[in-house]
Write a protein that holds these residues in place. Structure first.
Motif: not given
Length: 249
Positions: A50-54, A62-69, A131-132
């Motif tokens: 979490f910390f590294t991505i942010g 942290l919300q990547k891919g939300l639309a297809p999800a 997300q990747a």
């Protein structure tokens, strides 16, 4: 209705759980087909991920891919729970004596799950690719360069409006139902309502008689109206201002 309600419920949950899905995806791709200790571990655990991505990709990552999800959750859970609900309503989960059959329930659940997973699988693949995606500094797995919508696209604005409208609809539909009923109730000669004394009375009567779900009648129509309505309103407003300023110069 089972399809719609279960799909909307899953979408609501997805908004909050998608960051965990991003973290899970990257941790699962980390060290792919490499012996332990032979690669750099960008993500040591959930909290570190979490910390590294942010920190590196930004909080929005942290919300990547939300639309297809959201599409995936709506389709998969809508089909899975909706199909099971239809089987239950049709009496297929009971034997010839009218008793509940565990075997039939398991078979119906399995069939509904397979259908949902099969239809949702292509969307899940797109979600995983998005997300990747990350900065090269912390990249894991193959990096697809998909872009769901170009920057400033009206489609991106529409998706954002549909996502945010979910929270709005959940909060406002009960009041919308009550206002519709207050406006539509019959009145006496003095114009006083014959069914409800006011907002609190209408809320209490509806809940007492129809249950809490009575307060959410028409929620599906409200949801699919709100997103496009918001986008179109802002689009027309912007265009009207543009033409007004142009012809008044």
């Amino acid at each position: 209705m089972d399809f719609l309600l279960s799909g909307l419920a899953a979408c609501g949950a997805c908004v909050f759980t998608n960051p965990l899905e991003v973290v899970k995806t990257r941790m699962q791709l980390q060290g792919e087909l490499q012996a332990p200790g032979s690669y750099q571990r960008h993500y040591r655990n959930v909290f570190h991920a979490f910390f590294t991505i942010g920190q590196v990709d930004g909080l929005a990552a942290l919300q990547k891919g939300l639309a297809p999800a959201l599409v995936y959750q709506f389709l998969m859970n809508g089909i899975r729970l909706g199909t099971y609900g239809l089987a239950e309503a049709g009496g297929y989960l009971h034997d010839s004596n009218g008793n509940h059959s565990p075997g039939r329930s398991a078979a119906a659940g399995a069939l509904a799950g397979v259908m949902g997973a099969y239809i949702g699988s292509p969307i899940y693949m797109v979600k995983t690719h998005l997300q990747a995606q990350s900065a090269s500094k912390i990249a894991v797995g193959h990096q697809y360069k998909h872009q769901v919508f170009p920057p400033q696209s009206w489609k991106l604005a529409l998706v954002a409006a549909m996502v945010s409208s979910l929270a709005v609809v959940l909060a406002m539909t009960p009041f919308d139902v009550v206002s519709t009923r207050l406006y539509n109730q019959p009145t006496d000669a003095q114009g006083k309502g014959l069914m409800y004394r006011g907002l609190p009375d209408a809320l209490m009567q509806t809940i007492r008689t129809e249950g809490i779900w009575g307060m959410y009648k028409g929620m599906g129509a409200s949801y699919f109206r709100l997103g496009p309505h918001t986008i179109l309103s802002l689009f027309f407003w912007d265009q009207l201002r543009f033409f007004y300023q142009k012809y008044n110069q």
